[in-house]
Design a protein around this motif. Structure first.
Motif, PDB file in Angstrom:
ATOM      1  N   ASN A 234       6.058 -29.424   6.628  1.00 56.86           N
ATOM      2  CA  ASN A 234       6.954 -29.856   5.550  1.00 56.86           C
ATOM      3  C   ASN A 234       8.330 -30.241   6.102  1.00 56.86           C
ATOM      4  N   ILE A 235       8.342 -30.679   7.347  1.00 56.74           N
ATOM      5  CA  ILE A 235       9.558 -31.168   8.012  1.00 56.74           C
ATOM      6  C   ILE A 235       9.205 -32.454   8.759  1.00 56.74           C
ATOM      7  N   LEU A 236      10.249 -33.181   9.178  1.00 59.42           N
ATOM      8  CA  LEU A 236      10.057 -34.360  10.011  1.00 59.42           C
ATOM      9  C   LEU A 236      10.100 -33.932  11.477  1.00 59.42           C
ATOM     10  N   LEU A 237       9.012 -34.116  12.176  1.00 62.59           N
ATOM     11  CA  LEU A 237       8.958 -33.755  13.591  1.00 62.59           C
ATOM     12  C   LEU A 237       9.803 -34.721  14.417  1.00 62.59           C
ATOM     13  N   THR A 238      10.379 -34.201  15.473  1.00 61.15           N
ATOM     14  CA  THR A 238      11.156 -35.020  16.397  1.00 61.15           C
ATOM     15  C   THR A 238      10.260 -35.538  17.518  1.00 61.15           C
ATOM     16  N   GLN A 239      10.772 -36.505  18.279  1.00 61.45           N
ATOM     17  CA  GLN A 239      10.023 -37.018  19.426  1.00 61.45           C
ATOM     18  C   GLN A 239       9.712 -35.903  20.415  1.00 61.45           C
ATOM     19  N   THR A 240      10.660 -35.014  20.650  1.00 60.00           N
ATOM     20  CA  THR A 240      10.440 -33.907  21.584  1.00 60.00           C
ATOM     21  C   THR A 240       9.305 -33.014  21.114  1.00 60.00           C
ATOM     22  N   GLU A 241       9.274 -32.702  19.829  1.00 56.75           N
ATOM     23  CA  GLU A 241       8.216 -31.845  19.280  1.00 56.75           C
ATOM     24  C   GLU A 241       6.863 -32.543  19.334  1.00 56.75           C
ATOM     25  N   ILE A 242       6.843 -33.833  19.078  1.00 55.01           N
ATOM     26  CA  ILE A 242       5.592 -34.596  19.116  1.00 55.01           C
ATOM     27  C   ILE A 242       5.050 -34.664  20.543  1.00 55.01           C
ATOM     28  N   THR A 243       5.923 -34.857  21.489  1.00 48.04           N
ATOM     29  CA  THR A 243       5.501 -34.862  22.898  1.00 48.04           C
ATOM     30  C   THR A 243       4.901 -33.511  23.280  1.00 48.04           C
ATOM     31  N   GLU A 244       5.511 -32.431  22.805  1.00 45.04           N
ATOM     32  CA  GLU A 244       4.999 -31.095  23.104  1.00 45.04           C
ATOM     33  C   GLU A 244       3.633 -30.883  22.466  1.00 45.04           C
TER      34      GLU A 244
END
Length: 253
Positions: A234-244
């Motif tokens: 229920n949040i917008l993921l960041t590029q860093t989180e998506i890479t992880e």
């Protein structure tokens, strides 16, 4: 008689605490599957451990299987750690009246999953399955693959098409990581950790707009292939989180 009663009471107390400890241990094991930083905002998590279709976020948004969809090997070859679907047999997983999704789009949300498609064009996930708004749109929102297996995300009257890095290649029978983020008007699609589409205010009004906060959750409907490690945030993921997320090993125990 009093001695027997006291003994019975003691056994009951031990059993209660034993069950509570077991529940706590199971919850810890479920949470440990994701790094601490990727647990924030998780409202549903389906890693399909041992063929289970339960929600391992702790929110009890458990799926049901009324079809012949079945557990299968995941992207690392682990047995019974992903799910197989056959569109010819109308196979899918579902959750009736998923109230936890009501209003989720107003604050922004993200979906992460691994998929393997065996045919060109496929459905992956949707809230509701009635046809509406944009051509190819299903339900209130849906995530799917077009004929060339480009990821597509529809929500209300908005559509985003993710052109893959090699658009001339139809990526069949390959595992890929897919993430979409949406705050209704700004839609982003990431494939294998790479941002492949960022659309803002892309409107298509080719059909009726589905009602909000209605419809069941469908997973794997119209797909011939496999899905794994599905997470709804229920949040917008960041590029860093998506890479992880892309670099994580399968959540399989």
């Amino acid at each position: 008689m009093d001695k027997i009663l006291k003994t019975s009471l003691l056994i009951s107390i031990l059993l209660i605490f034993g069950c509570n400890n077991s529940d706590e241990q199971n919850e810890i094991q479920q949470l440990d599957c994701l790094p601490t930083g990727l647990q924030n905002g998780v409202v549903a998590f389906y890693p399909f451990n041992s063929g289970s279709i339960n929600d391992e976020s702790g929110n009890n948004n458990n799926l049901a299987n009324t079809t012949t969809a079945s557990a299968t090997i995941d992207r690392n070859g682990n047995t019974n750690c992903a799910y197989q679907f056959n569109s010819n047999n109308n196979e899918f997983l579902t959750l009736s009246n998923p109230t936890f999704l009501n209003g989720i789009q107003s604050g922004g949300f993200s979906i992460s999953m691994w998929y393997l498609s065996e045919n060109e064009g496929a459905g992956l996930m949707s809230r509701g399955n009635d046809f509406g708004n944009c051509a190819g749109g299903i339900g209130e929102w849906n995530l799917s693959l077009w004929d060339n297996n480009w990821p597509v995300f529809f929500i209300n009257s908005y559509r985003s098409i993710g052109v893959t890095p090699n658009p001339e290649i139809v990526q069949l029978n390959e595992w890929h990581h897919l993430v979409v983020t949406s705050d209704i008007t700004d839609l982003k699609i990431y494939q294998d950790g790479i941002l492949i589409e960022d659309n803002e205010n892309v409107i298509c009004n080719s059909g009726p707009t589905p009602s909000l906060n209605m419809g069941d959750l469908f997973i794997g409907e119209f797909l011939s292939g496999k899905l794994d490690d599905i997470i709804i945030y229920n949040i917008l993921l960041t590029q860093t989180e998506i890479t992880e997320l892309y670099n994580l090993t399968p959540c399989c125990s």
